[in-house]
Scaffold this motif. Sequence first.
Motif, PDB file in Angstrom:
ATOM      1  N   SER A  25      -4.347   9.358   7.326  1.00 62.62           N
ATOM      2  CA  SER A  25      -3.940   9.482   5.924  1.00 62.62           C
ATOM      3  C   SER A  25      -3.172  10.788   5.740  1.00 62.62           C
ATOM      4  CB  SER A  25      -5.147   9.396   4.987  1.00 62.62           C
ATOM      5  OG  SER A  25      -5.895  10.562   5.057  1.00 62.62           O
ATOM      6  N   SER A  27      -1.420  13.084   2.638  1.00 64.29           N
ATOM      7  CA  SER A  27      -1.321  13.253   1.197  1.00 64.29           C
ATOM      8  C   SER A  27      -0.497  14.502   0.871  1.00 64.29           C
ATOM      9  CB  SER A  27      -2.732  13.384   0.604  1.00 64.29           C
ATOM     10  OG  SER A  27      -2.644  13.730  -0.762  1.00 64.29           O
ATOM     11  N   ASP A 131      -2.622   2.524  11.453  1.00 61.92           N
ATOM     12  CA  ASP A 131      -2.438   2.298  10.027  1.00 61.92           C
ATOM     13  C   ASP A 131      -2.291   3.642   9.328  1.00 61.92           C
ATOM     14  OD1 ASP A 131      -2.255  -0.413   9.172  1.00 61.92           O
ATOM     15  OD2 ASP A 131      -4.245  -0.702  10.033  1.00 61.92           O
ATOM     16  N   LEU A 133      -2.106   5.657   5.492  1.00 58.34           N
ATOM     17  CA  LEU A 133      -2.252   5.692   4.041  1.00 58.34           C
ATOM     18  C   LEU A 133      -1.505   6.934   3.577  1.00 58.34           C
ATOM     19  CD1 LEU A 133      -3.447   4.800   1.318  1.00 58.34           C
ATOM     20  CD2 LEU A 133      -5.492   6.116   1.879  1.00 58.34           C
ATOM     21  N   ARG A 135       0.078   9.156   0.419  1.00 57.22           N
ATOM     22  CA  ARG A 135      -0.002   9.368  -1.027  1.00 57.22           C
ATOM     23  C   ARG A 135       0.946  10.502  -1.387  1.00 57.22           C
ATOM     24  NH1 ARG A 135      -3.417  13.104  -3.688  1.00 57.22           N
ATOM     25  NH2 ARG A 135      -3.547  12.697  -5.915  1.00 57.22           N
ATOM     26  N   THR A 144       1.197   5.369  -3.761  1.00 56.24           N
ATOM     27  CA  THR A 144       0.628   5.315  -2.410  1.00 56.24           C
ATOM     28  C   THR A 144       1.311   4.199  -1.618  1.00 56.24           C
ATOM     29  OG1 THR A 144      -1.106   3.804  -3.115  1.00 56.24           O
ATOM     30  CG2 THR A 144      -1.681   6.125  -3.057  1.00 56.24           C
ATOM     31  N   ASP A 146       0.145   1.904   1.679  1.00 59.08           N
ATOM     32  CA  ASP A 146      -0.960   1.612   2.592  1.00 59.08           C
ATOM     33  C   ASP A 146      -0.507   0.522   3.561  1.00 59.08           C
ATOM     34  OD1 ASP A 146      -3.316   0.913   3.862  1.00 59.08           O
ATOM     35  OD2 ASP A 146      -4.532   1.043   2.040  1.00 59.08           O
ATOM     36  N   ARG A 148      -2.087  -1.059   5.660  1.00 64.70           N
ATOM     37  CA  ARG A 148      -3.065  -2.159   5.795  1.00 64.70           C
ATOM     38  C   ARG A 148      -2.751  -3.256   4.786  1.00 64.70           C
ATOM     39  NH1 ARG A 148      -8.067   1.853   5.176  1.00 64.70           N
ATOM     40  NH2 ARG A 148      -6.685   2.349   3.461  1.00 64.70           N
ATOM     41  N   GLU A 149      -2.317  -2.824   3.606  1.00 65.77           N
ATOM     42  CA  GLU A 149      -1.911  -3.764   2.553  1.00 65.77           C
ATOM     43  C   GLU A 149      -0.654  -4.530   2.991  1.00 65.77           C
ATOM     44  OE1 GLU A 149      -2.687  -2.344  -1.993  1.00 65.77           O
ATOM     45  OE2 GLU A 149      -0.838  -1.699  -1.079  1.00 65.77           O
TER      46      GLU A 149
END
Lengths: 186, 123
Positions: A25, A27, A131, A133, A135, A144, A146, A148-149
Amino acid sequence: MMTELSLNVLDIVENSVSAKASFISISIEANTEADTILIEINDNGCGMASEQLKKVTDPFFTTRTTRNVGLGVPFFKQSAEMTGGSFSINSEVGKGTEIKAVYVLSSIDRFPLGNICLTIHQLILMHQECDFLYRYCYDDKEFTLDTREFRAILGGILFDTPDVSAYIKSYLADNTDEVNAGKPVI
Amino acid sequence: MKSLAELQAIREKMQGQIGIRREAQCSTRVVVAMGTCGIASGARAVLNALSEAVIEKKVAGVAVVQTGCIDLCQYEPVVEVFADGKEKVTYVNMTPEKANEVVEKHLIGGQVVTEYTLASAAK
Protein backbone atom coordinates in the motif's frame (compact mmCIF):
# COMPACT_ATOMS: atom_id res chain seq x y z
CA MET A 1 19.37 12.43 -4.50
CA MET A 2 16.17 11.84 -6.43
CA THR A 3 14.77 14.96 -8.10
CA GLU A 4 11.13 13.92 -7.50
CA LEU A 5 9.54 12.34 -4.42
CA SER A 6 7.70 10.03 -6.82
CA LEU A 7 11.09 8.56 -7.79
CA ASN A 8 11.82 7.83 -4.11
CA VAL A 9 8.46 6.07 -3.94
CA LEU A 10 9.29 4.00 -7.04
CA ASP A 11 12.68 3.03 -5.63
CA ILE A 12 11.34 2.07 -2.19
CA VAL A 13 8.47 0.04 -3.64
CA GLU A 14 10.96 -1.83 -5.84
CA ASN A 15 12.56 -2.92 -2.54
CA SER A 16 9.15 -4.20 -1.38
CA VAL A 17 8.83 -6.20 -4.59
CA SER A 18 12.35 -7.60 -4.09
CA ALA A 19 11.27 -8.57 -0.57
CA LYS A 20 8.60 -10.79 -2.21
CA ALA A 21 5.64 -8.70 -1.07
CA SER A 22 2.31 -9.74 -2.55
CA PHE A 23 0.48 -6.65 -1.26
CA ILE A 24 1.86 -3.11 -1.11
CA SER A 25 0.00 0.00 0.00
CA ILE A 26 1.19 3.46 -0.96
CA SER A 27 -0.39 6.56 0.52
CA ILE A 28 0.36 10.19 -0.35
CA GLU A 29 -1.35 12.77 1.84
CA ALA A 30 -0.84 16.50 1.37
CA ASN A 31 -2.24 18.77 4.07
CA THR A 32 -1.86 22.50 3.55
CA GLU A 33 -3.12 23.37 7.04
CA ALA A 34 -0.55 21.13 8.72
CA ASP A 35 1.98 22.13 6.01
CA THR A 36 2.97 18.51 5.42
CA ILE A 37 3.13 15.78 2.84
CA LEU A 38 2.98 12.32 4.38
CA ILE A 39 4.17 9.36 2.32
CA GLU A 40 3.51 5.91 3.74
CA ILE A 41 4.53 2.64 2.14
CA ASN A 42 3.59 -0.67 3.75
CA ASP A 43 4.28 -4.14 2.44
CA ASN A 44 3.81 -7.75 3.48
CA GLY A 45 7.24 -8.83 2.24
CA CYS A 46 9.83 -10.86 4.10
CA GLY A 47 10.65 -8.02 6.50
CA MET A 48 13.93 -7.36 8.28
CA ALA A 49 15.47 -8.45 11.55
CA SER A 50 16.25 -5.71 14.06
CA GLU A 51 20.00 -5.87 13.32
CA GLN A 52 19.38 -5.29 9.61
CA LEU A 53 16.79 -2.60 10.33
CA LYS A 54 19.33 -0.62 12.39
CA LYS A 55 21.67 -0.47 9.38
CA VAL A 56 19.14 0.18 6.64
CA THR A 57 19.53 3.97 6.69
CA ASP A 58 23.31 3.62 6.38
CA PRO A 59 24.29 4.22 2.73
CA PHE A 60 27.16 1.78 3.07
CA PHE A 61 24.87 -1.12 3.97
CA THR A 62 23.11 -3.35 1.46
CA THR A 63 21.87 -6.92 1.35
CA ARG A 64 23.08 -7.20 -2.24
CA THR A 65 26.36 -8.91 -2.93
CA THR A 66 27.20 -7.15 -6.21
CA ARG A 67 28.15 -3.85 -4.59
CA ASN A 68 28.64 -2.32 -1.16
CA VAL A 69 26.30 0.65 -1.16
CA GLY A 70 22.50 0.84 -0.75
CA LEU A 71 21.18 4.33 -1.32
CA GLY A 72 17.41 3.95 -1.68
CA VAL A 73 16.34 4.22 1.96
CA PRO A 74 19.05 6.80 2.90
CA PHE A 75 17.93 9.01 -0.03
CA PHE A 76 14.29 8.78 1.08
CA LYS A 77 15.18 9.56 4.71
CA GLN A 78 17.43 12.46 3.74
CA SER A 79 14.82 13.95 1.38
CA ALA A 80 12.30 14.13 4.24
CA GLU A 81 14.65 15.24 7.02
CA MET A 82 16.24 18.03 4.96
CA THR A 83 12.82 19.71 4.81
CA GLY A 84 12.51 19.63 8.61
CA GLY A 85 10.27 16.58 8.39
CA SER A 86 10.77 13.09 9.76
CA PHE A 87 11.34 9.50 8.68
CA SER A 88 10.60 6.18 10.30
CA ILE A 89 10.88 2.56 9.29
CA ASN A 90 9.52 -0.48 11.10
CA SER A 91 9.87 -4.05 10.03
CA GLU A 92 9.26 -7.53 11.29
CA VAL A 93 10.60 -10.74 9.79
CA GLY A 94 7.79 -12.62 8.07
CA LYS A 95 5.31 -9.75 8.43
CA GLY A 96 6.61 -6.90 6.31
CA THR A 97 7.87 -3.35 6.43
CA GLU A 98 6.27 0.05 7.09
CA ILE A 99 7.93 3.26 6.02
CA LYS A 100 6.68 6.73 6.85
CA ALA A 101 8.20 9.98 5.56
CA VAL A 102 6.85 13.39 6.54
CA TYR A 103 7.86 16.43 4.47
CA VAL A 104 7.37 20.06 5.32
CA LEU A 105 5.21 21.12 2.38
CA SER A 106 6.44 24.72 2.22
CA SER A 107 10.13 23.94 2.72
CA ILE A 108 12.35 25.32 -0.01
CA ASP A 109 14.42 22.14 0.30
CA ARG A 110 11.51 19.85 -0.57
CA PHE A 111 11.69 18.15 -3.93
CA PRO A 112 8.42 18.21 -5.91
CA LEU A 113 6.18 15.15 -5.85
CA GLY A 114 6.64 14.89 -9.62
CA ASN A 115 4.98 12.33 -11.84
CA ILE A 116 3.45 10.03 -9.22
CA CYS A 117 0.91 8.76 -11.77
CA LEU A 118 3.71 7.37 -13.95
CA THR A 119 5.35 5.75 -10.92
CA ILE A 120 2.13 3.99 -9.88
CA HIS A 121 1.24 3.00 -13.45
CA GLN A 122 4.68 1.49 -13.99
CA LEU A 123 4.62 -0.38 -10.68
CA ILE A 124 1.22 -1.92 -11.45
CA LEU A 125 2.16 -2.98 -14.97
CA MET A 126 5.64 -4.24 -14.19
CA HIS A 127 4.67 -6.18 -11.05
CA GLN A 128 1.43 -7.92 -11.86
CA GLU A 129 2.26 -10.58 -9.30
CA CYS A 130 1.61 -7.95 -6.58
CA ASP A 131 -1.52 -6.14 -5.54
CA PHE A 132 -1.34 -2.41 -4.88
CA LEU A 133 -3.55 -0.13 -2.86
CA TYR A 134 -2.76 3.46 -3.78
CA ARG A 135 -4.32 6.42 -1.99
CA TYR A 136 -3.82 10.04 -3.00
CA CYS A 137 -5.20 12.72 -0.73
CA TYR A 138 -4.89 16.50 -0.97
CA ASP A 139 -6.66 18.34 1.88
CA ASP A 140 -10.33 17.39 1.76
CA LYS A 141 -10.28 15.34 -1.45
CA GLU A 142 -8.90 11.90 -2.15
CA PHE A 143 -9.12 8.86 -4.37
CA THR A 144 -7.89 5.29 -4.17
CA LEU A 145 -6.84 2.71 -6.70
CA ASP A 146 -7.05 -0.91 -5.60
CA THR A 147 -5.69 -3.47 -8.05
CA ARG A 148 -7.65 -6.22 -6.25
CA GLU A 149 -10.83 -4.44 -7.33
CA PHE A 150 -9.52 -4.11 -10.91
CA ARG A 151 -8.49 -7.77 -10.95
CA ALA A 152 -11.96 -8.87 -9.80
CA ILE A 153 -13.57 -6.96 -12.67
CA LEU A 154 -11.04 -8.05 -15.30
CA GLY A 155 -10.98 -11.76 -14.54
CA GLY A 156 -7.89 -13.11 -16.30
CA ILE A 157 -7.19 -10.05 -18.45
CA LEU A 158 -3.75 -8.66 -17.73
CA PHE A 159 -2.98 -5.09 -16.69
CA ASP A 160 -0.50 -4.64 -19.53
CA THR A 161 -3.14 -5.30 -22.19
CA PRO A 162 -3.11 -1.99 -24.14
CA ASP A 163 -6.74 -1.04 -23.34
CA VAL A 164 -6.36 -1.86 -19.66
CA SER A 165 -3.02 -0.07 -19.41
CA ALA A 166 -4.59 3.02 -21.01
CA TYR A 167 -7.54 2.81 -18.58
CA ILE A 168 -5.23 2.62 -15.54
CA LYS A 169 -3.23 5.56 -16.84
CA SER A 170 -6.30 7.73 -17.32
CA TYR A 171 -7.83 6.56 -14.01
CA LEU A 172 -4.71 7.85 -12.25
CA ALA A 173 -4.42 11.07 -14.28
CA ASP A 174 -8.12 12.04 -14.23
CA ASN A 175 -8.61 11.34 -10.52
CA THR A 176 -5.36 13.10 -9.59
CA ASP A 177 -6.44 16.16 -11.61
CA GLU A 178 -9.80 16.15 -9.85
CA VAL A 179 -8.22 15.94 -6.39
CA ASN A 180 -5.68 18.65 -7.30
CA ALA A 181 -8.24 20.99 -8.92
CA GLY A 182 -7.72 24.59 -7.88
CA LYS A 183 -4.84 23.79 -5.54
CA PRO A 184 -1.15 24.62 -5.91
CA VAL A 185 1.01 21.92 -7.52
CA ILE A 186 2.92 19.94 -4.91
CA MET B 1 -14.14 10.56 -10.48
CA LYS B 2 -13.38 8.05 -13.22
CA SER B 3 -15.68 5.08 -12.83
CA LEU B 4 -15.00 1.37 -12.80
CA ALA B 5 -17.82 0.90 -15.35
CA GLU B 6 -15.32 1.64 -18.12
CA LEU B 7 -13.15 -1.21 -16.89
CA GLN B 8 -16.19 -3.48 -16.95
CA ALA B 9 -16.77 -2.44 -20.58
CA ILE B 10 -13.16 -3.36 -21.44
CA ARG B 11 -13.72 -6.73 -19.79
CA GLU B 12 -16.86 -7.31 -21.83
CA LYS B 13 -15.11 -6.29 -25.06
CA MET B 14 -12.30 -8.74 -24.34
CA GLN B 15 -14.49 -11.55 -23.07
CA GLY B 16 -12.88 -14.92 -23.61
CA GLN B 17 -9.35 -13.56 -23.95
CA ILE B 18 -7.54 -15.21 -21.11
CA GLY B 19 -4.44 -13.45 -19.89
CA ILE B 20 -1.28 -15.20 -20.96
CA ARG B 21 2.05 -13.73 -19.98
CA ARG B 22 3.22 -12.46 -23.34
CA GLU B 23 6.78 -12.40 -22.09
CA ALA B 24 6.97 -16.19 -22.42
CA GLN B 25 6.00 -15.97 -26.08
CA CYS B 26 8.52 -13.26 -26.93
CA SER B 27 11.79 -13.91 -28.72
CA THR B 28 13.23 -10.56 -27.64
CA ARG B 29 13.43 -9.19 -24.10
CA VAL B 30 14.24 -5.54 -23.52
CA VAL B 31 15.41 -5.16 -19.94
CA VAL B 32 15.62 -1.79 -18.21
CA ALA B 33 17.80 -1.53 -15.10
CA MET B 34 15.67 0.01 -12.35
CA GLY B 35 17.96 0.04 -9.34
CA THR B 36 18.33 3.24 -7.29
CA CYS B 37 21.11 4.36 -9.65
CA GLY B 38 18.94 3.76 -12.72
CA ILE B 39 15.87 5.48 -11.25
CA ALA B 40 17.93 8.49 -10.14
CA SER B 41 19.39 8.76 -13.66
CA GLY B 42 16.09 8.69 -15.57
CA ALA B 43 15.26 4.99 -16.08
CA ARG B 44 11.56 5.53 -15.32
CA ALA B 45 11.12 7.74 -18.39
CA VAL B 46 13.19 5.33 -20.52
CA LEU B 47 11.08 2.34 -19.44
CA ASN B 48 7.92 4.30 -20.17
CA ALA B 49 9.15 5.37 -23.62
CA LEU B 50 10.09 1.78 -24.53
CA SER B 51 6.79 0.31 -23.29
CA GLU B 52 4.73 2.95 -25.09
CA ALA B 53 6.67 2.70 -28.37
CA VAL B 54 6.41 -1.11 -28.43
CA ILE B 55 2.63 -0.90 -27.93
CA GLU B 56 2.12 2.05 -30.27
CA LYS B 57 4.19 0.59 -33.10
CA LYS B 58 2.74 -2.89 -32.48
CA VAL B 59 6.20 -4.44 -32.31
CA ALA B 60 5.61 -8.20 -32.25
CA GLY B 61 7.59 -10.66 -30.13
CA VAL B 62 9.12 -8.04 -27.83
CA ALA B 63 8.68 -7.90 -24.05
CA VAL B 64 9.77 -4.82 -22.12
CA VAL B 65 10.68 -5.80 -18.57
CA GLN B 66 12.79 -4.45 -15.74
CA THR B 67 15.48 -5.60 -13.38
CA GLY B 68 17.48 -4.12 -10.51
CA CYS B 69 20.98 -2.64 -10.53
CA ILE B 70 23.25 -4.46 -13.00
CA ASP B 71 26.46 -2.89 -11.68
CA LEU B 72 26.93 -0.42 -14.54
CA CYS B 73 25.89 2.51 -12.35
CA GLN B 74 28.10 5.07 -14.12
CA TYR B 75 26.34 4.29 -17.42
CA GLU B 76 22.73 4.52 -16.19
CA PRO B 77 20.09 4.48 -17.55
CA VAL B 78 21.05 1.09 -19.02
CA VAL B 79 18.91 -1.05 -21.34
CA GLU B 80 19.84 -4.57 -22.38
CA VAL B 81 18.36 -6.31 -25.41
CA PHE B 82 18.30 -10.12 -25.37
CA ALA B 83 17.19 -11.68 -28.66
CA ASP B 84 17.06 -15.41 -29.30
CA GLY B 85 20.21 -16.59 -31.08
CA LYS B 86 21.89 -13.19 -30.92
CA GLU B 87 24.49 -11.59 -28.70
CA LYS B 88 23.21 -9.35 -25.91
CA VAL B 89 23.28 -5.63 -26.74
CA THR B 90 23.80 -3.16 -23.87
CA TYR B 91 22.65 0.41 -24.44
CA VAL B 92 23.93 3.01 -22.00
CA ASN B 93 23.22 6.61 -20.96
CA MET B 94 19.74 6.19 -22.38
CA THR B 95 17.05 8.84 -22.75
CA PRO B 96 13.43 8.52 -23.94
CA GLU B 97 14.52 9.89 -27.34
CA LYS B 98 17.29 7.31 -27.67
CA ALA B 99 14.84 4.61 -26.53
CA ASN B 100 12.47 5.54 -29.37
CA GLU B 101 15.37 5.34 -31.83
CA VAL B 102 16.32 1.89 -30.50
CA VAL B 103 12.73 0.69 -30.98
CA GLU B 104 12.66 2.02 -34.54
CA LYS B 105 16.12 0.97 -35.71
CA HIS B 106 16.92 -2.10 -33.61
CA LEU B 107 13.67 -3.75 -32.54
CA ILE B 108 11.83 -3.01 -35.80
CA GLY B 109 14.69 -2.51 -38.27
CA GLY B 110 17.06 -5.14 -36.90
CA GLN B 111 20.07 -2.79 -36.82
CA VAL B 112 21.90 -2.23 -33.54
CA VAL B 113 22.29 1.49 -32.77
CA THR B 114 26.03 1.19 -32.27
CA GLU B 115 26.68 4.71 -31.00
CA TYR B 116 24.53 4.13 -27.89
CA THR B 117 26.10 0.82 -26.90
CA LEU B 118 28.38 0.12 -23.97
CA ALA B 119 31.15 -0.83 -26.40
CA SER B 120 31.05 2.66 -27.93
CA ALA B 121 30.81 4.46 -24.59
CA ALA B 122 33.72 2.50 -23.13
CA LYS B 123 36.07 3.47 -26.01
